[in-house]
Motif scaffolding. Structure first.
Motif, PDB file in Angstrom:
ATOM      1  N   LEU A 118      11.849  -0.601  84.164  1.00 25.74           N
ATOM      2  CA  LEU A 118      11.782  -2.049  84.327  1.00 25.74           C
ATOM      3  C   LEU A 118      11.732  -2.539  85.774  1.00 25.74           C
ATOM      4  CD1 LEU A 118      14.213  -3.018  81.418  1.00 25.74           C
ATOM      5  CD2 LEU A 118      11.713  -2.835  81.382  1.00 25.74           C
TER       6      LEU A 118
ATOM      7  N   LEU B 224       6.017  -7.534  77.381  1.00 26.04           N
ATOM      8  CA  LEU B 224       6.740  -6.906  78.483  1.00 26.04           C
ATOM      9  C   LEU B 224       5.756  -6.231  79.442  1.00 26.04           C
ATOM     10  CD1 LEU B 224       9.620  -6.358  79.430  1.00 26.04           C
ATOM     11  CD2 LEU B 224       9.605  -4.265  78.098  1.00 26.04           C
TER      12      LEU B 224
ATOM     13  N   LEU C 223       5.516  -6.972  83.365  1.00 23.79           N
ATOM     14  CA  LEU C 223       5.759  -5.928  84.359  1.00 23.79           C
ATOM     15  C   LEU C 223       4.535  -5.743  85.255  1.00 23.79           C
ATOM     16  CD1 LEU C 223       7.601  -3.279  82.150  1.00 23.79           C
ATOM     17  CD2 LEU C 223       8.616  -4.786  83.882  1.00 23.79           C
TER      18      LEU C 223
ATOM     19  N   ILE D 140      18.833  -2.515  77.265  1.00 28.01           N
ATOM     20  CA  ILE D 140      18.434  -2.460  78.678  1.00 28.01           C
ATOM     21  C   ILE D 140      19.612  -1.871  79.436  1.00 28.01           C
ATOM     22  CG2 ILE D 140      17.842  -3.816  80.722  1.00 28.01           C
ATOM     23  CD1 ILE D 140      16.226  -5.649  78.954  1.00 28.01           C
TER      24      ILE D 140
ATOM     25  N   LEU E 170      14.170 -11.139  82.486  1.00 28.40           N
ATOM     26  CA  LEU E 170      12.975 -10.403  82.061  1.00 28.40           C
ATOM     27  C   LEU E 170      12.618 -10.742  80.617  1.00 28.40           C
ATOM     28  CD1 LEU E 170      10.882  -8.227  82.812  1.00 28.40           C
ATOM     29  CD2 LEU E 170      12.463  -6.526  81.904  1.00 28.40           C
TER      30      LEU E 170
END
Ligand code: ATP
Ligand code: MG
Length: 299
Positions: free
Chosen positions: A100, A218, A222, A72, A25
């Protein structure tokens, strides 16, 4: 007041369920790293964003101590630490910043298969084995149940067979482990997935700008997770019906092709573009359907 820093440090799990997806990610946000020889630290090359590779249980503490800026980690781990902190009357210093979408699981109450489940009151006076005493205590209090909590850091599911507890409160994803131990889930305490955890207070130095850029990227990643660009042509009078079949489409672009009757459409669709959906669209008049992956997006 912590010293000003000009690099962002993110803690991720060293090895385990969340390690690979977490790195993938962050890499898709344009980060890359040079790894230290002991494989505990990764030095950010494309951006001043470094990784610290640790046990997932250590991540909330590293955030609280200001050793790391983000982490995370499973929501289950983050919320457990928060519940313990709250129990000790200490203020929260980190919070969930983004969900996430991987590492999904539930924290469930599971009882021996032979039990007939009647509700939380049935747990009164029982012994419950768990690695999540904070979250369990909170749930028991909410349901006004008094039970004794047996803290185990691993192999919780065999505790009833060993006579250490009557039932358990543990993470469940497929349920296979419970089944193998003659247990069944009867109540869900929380739903979890991997989350980006970060500070409650904003950064006072250059890290603030770095963090904003990272979060923007991010969000782009996502948002695109299941997204595809859908292209097709259709007769003008079929277009309203076709658009109704695309409730997940974002701002479809409609272009006129030859003459007035054939239109070309393109739409960013956020739901899965299955064969079934394409066949339904074709039946409703769509021609030349094409599904394209979306590489990047910056809103
Ligand atoms: P570490 O060595 O870092 O302490 P761990 O054994 O505690 O590793 P993992 O088993 O890799 O951790 O699980 C990490 C996270 O994955 C969990 O905290 C949870 O959020 C998530 N997860 C998803 N499905 C499951 C599952 N079936 N069992 C346990 N954790 C799961
Ligand atoms: Mg752990």
């Amino acid at each position: 007041v912590p010293a000003a820093r000009d690099r962002l440090r993110i803690a991720i799990q060293k090895s385990g369920r969340l390690s690979d997806p977490a790195r993938a990610l962050l890499a898709s946000c344009g980060l890359s790293w040079r790894e230290s020889r002991d494989r505990l630290f990764c030095y950010g090359e494309t951006l001043p964003v470094d990784l610290l590779l640790v046990r997932d249980d250590d991540i909330p503490g590293l955030l609280a101590d200001g050793v790391c800026d983000y982490g995370i980690v499973g929501r289950n781990v983050l919320d457990e630490q928060a519940a313990l902190r709250a129990g000790e009357g200490r203020a929260q210093v980190s919070k969930e910043v983004r969900a996430l979408g991987f590492g999904g699981c539930r924290l469930d109450i599971a009882v021996p298969e032979a039990w007939e489940w009647e509700g939380p009151q049935q747990l009164q006076g029982r012994r419950i084995a768990t690695s999540y005493p904070g979250l369990l205590a909170k749930w028991l209090a909410e349901h006004e149940v008094e039970a004794s909590v047996v803290m185990l850091s691993g192999s919780v599911e065999i505790a009833p067979r060993l006579g250490q507890a009557d039932l358990i409160c543990d993470l469940v994803s497929s349920g296979g482990t419970l089944l193998a131990n003659q247990l069944k889930p009867v109540a869900t305490i929380m739903r979890s997935e991997a989350v980006l955890a970060g500070p409650v207070q904003p950064f006072a130095d250059i890290r603030g700008e770095l963090a904003q850029m990272l979060l923007r990227r991010l969000d782009g990643v996502l948002r695109l997770k299941d997204s595809r660009l859908l292209l097709f042509q259709a007769q003008r009078d079929e277009v309203p019906g076709l658009l109704e079949m695309l409730p997940d489409a974002e701002q479809p672009t409609v272009l006129q092709v030859d003459g007035a009757d054939t239109l070309a459409l393109q739409a960013l669709c956020h739901g899965a573009m299955t064969w079934q959906r394409l066949e339904d669209l074709k039946r409703a008049g769509a021609r030349g359907l094409m599904v394209l992956p979306v590489e990047r997006m910056l809103a």
